[in-house]
Design an enzyme around this catalytic site. Structure first.
Site, PDB file in Angstrom:
ATOM      1  N   GLY A  33       0.818  -1.201   0.000  1.00 27.74           N
ATOM      2  CA  GLY A  33       0.000   0.000   0.000  1.00 27.74           C
ATOM      3  C   GLY A  33       0.857   1.258   0.000  1.00 27.74           C
TER       4      GLY A  33
ATOM      5  N   GLU B 235      -2.576  -3.222  -6.319  1.00 26.08           N
ATOM      6  CA  GLU B 235      -3.286  -2.107  -6.951  1.00 26.08           C
ATOM      7  C   GLU B 235      -2.321  -0.997  -7.344  1.00 26.08           C
ATOM      8  OE1 GLU B 235      -4.999   0.885  -3.698  1.00 26.08           O
ATOM      9  OE2 GLU B 235      -5.828  -1.111  -3.452  1.00 26.08           O
TER      10      GLU B 235
END
Length: 443
Positions: free
Chosen positions: A217, A242
């Protein structure tokens, strides 16, 4: 090139392009490192003649000109799916509104519920086939294009060409107007991890193994893990994340990442957006090892789980003694957003041999006062980002706690054991009052 004539017909100045925007319209600015600059300036110049123009963006890395031009938000309503530090400050002034989401669902929000009158989106230069690439922000870009009544491209040769995957670009025939620009991509250095962040990262490193598939993250602590991985002797790691981070470039260059043991996108790095320094963008440009996908693929927990040994590493702001995690607000003050934390925490647990880690420094300072991030109850108004039943490992500089399968009193015991020692006795008293402590508890 056979598409040049059509390109020239659609080429206009930024001022001409933004004339299509009307009062009351919904306008999307795209996301992350790919948010329009020249079109934003041109739209800001129309502030006095427009009212209630509603703008959506994601994690602004520059303060939008429309906000600067309208300090009372009479003309433009600026909304954001996930706050950057800039967005947070604008929110404090009443100039930015948050839109809650589960990140893997975002393309579906557009396709099922949302309207876009005008989409303004930066892209790379057109290729010989008439395609423009979205660069390092595929995310939900194609879904926005499908719903937009008018599409304006801001063509910028500095945007890297990020190979897909899927839904990584748009054809000339699909767009209404083209504007040319030449601004540099935002440079967002990863920063140097603190000693506390390194300590937290060391606990997580002990849980990694050859063949792990990594998600990192945003923030110093995940970056610290990435740097430690690069310096380790781990082998055949994969990346399905992501965000593609600068420390991931280091991991690849150090030979830690091959993707050989992935079960989907084998030998490839799957991601949906990236920002970093020029080193990051240069690495991604035309790199066949990297495949960019829309976020409803990358962040879908059931896609994540198809790889084995997925390791998800994210930050949080505070946690209560039952394990509820807040990662997006400080009380009622909005800080960031849900992002993909839930997606990867859930997906990693479903992965064979997978683990998810939510990390935080045990304390923070409010003025001169030291306060604990592990609390009896969340600060009133705090947003629960990750449900207590989804949380797996929580990590501070004092240790690591696995909450899976634990009762409320076992959770309290585990969490107090990784709290700052100065707060443990008070937390025990609070736990007793809340009925989540047994006299036989120890840590």
């Amino acid at each position: 090139m056979r598409f040049n004539e059509e390109y020239q017909k659609k080429l206009v100045t930024p001022e001409e392009a933004v004339r299509v925007v009307k009062s009351g319209d919904w306008v999307d600015y795209a996301s992350f490192s790919g948010q329009v600059i020249e079109l934003d300036k041109a739209l800001a110049a129309r502030a006095e003649e427009l009212f209630d123009v509603k703008i959506r963006a994601v994690t602004a890395l520059r303060t939008p000109e429309v906000v600067k031009a309208d300090p009372e938000a009479k003309h433009f309503v600026y909304n954001n799916w996930h706050f950057s530090g800039l967005d947070r400050k604008l929110h404090d002034k009443g100039l930015c509104w948050h839109i809650p989401l589960l990140y893997h669902e975002l393309p579906g929000y557009y396709r099922r519920f949302l309207d876009i009158d005008v989409l303004m989106i930066p892209v790379s230069s057109m290729d010989e086939h008439g395609f423009f690439n979205f660069g390092p922000q595929a995310s939900h870009a194609k879904a926005m294009c499908e719903k937009a009544k008018v599409i304006i491209l801001e063509v910028n040769p500095n945007i890297p060409r990020c190979l897909g995957g899927r839904e990584e670009g748009i054809h000339l025939s699909e767009v209404n107007y083209i504007v040319e620009a030449n601004w540099p991509l935002p440079q967002v250095p990863a920063g140097i991890p603190t000693e506390i962040e390194k300590k937290i990262a060391s606990y997580i490193m002990s849980e990694l193994e050859d063949g792990s598939c990594i998600q990192l993250g945003i923030g110093g602590m995940p970056n610290a893990v990435g740097q430690m991985i690069a310096q380790s002797d781990l082998k055949d790691l994969g990346i399905h994340s992501e965000m593609f981070t600068e420390s991931m470039v280091e991991m690849v260059e150090a030979g830690r990442v091959t993707g050989a043991r992935k079960t989907i996108d084998r030998y490839k790095i799957g991601y949906t957006f990236s920002f970093g320094t020029q080193k990051t963008y240069d690495f991604l440009n035309n790199n066949p090892m990297c495949v960019i996908y829309p976020v409803d693929y990358v962040n879908d927990p059931f896609i994540i789980a198809q790889n084995d040994k997925v390791v998800s590493i994210n930050n949080c702001i505070e946690v209560d003694l039952t394990g509820q995690v807040c990662s997006e607000s400080s009380g009622t003050r909005h800080i960031s957003g849900t992002g993909g934390q839930f997606d990867f925490a859930y997906g990693a647990y479903r992965s064979k041999g997978g683990k998810s880690f939510i990390a935080m420094e045990s304390t923070f300072k409010k003025g001169e006062e030291l306060r604990s991030r592990i609390k009896p109850i969340l600060t009133p108004g705090a947003v629960v980002t990750t449900h207590r039943s989804v949380v797996y490992y929580l990590v501070t500089e004092y240790g690591i706690a696995n909450l899976k399968g634990k009762s409320t009193w076992e959770r309290a015991e585990a969490l107090i054991s990784i709290a700052h020692p100065d707060f443990r006795e008070d937390l025990i008293k609070e736990a007793e009052e809340l009925g989540v402590w047994r006299q036989s508890n120890r840590f």
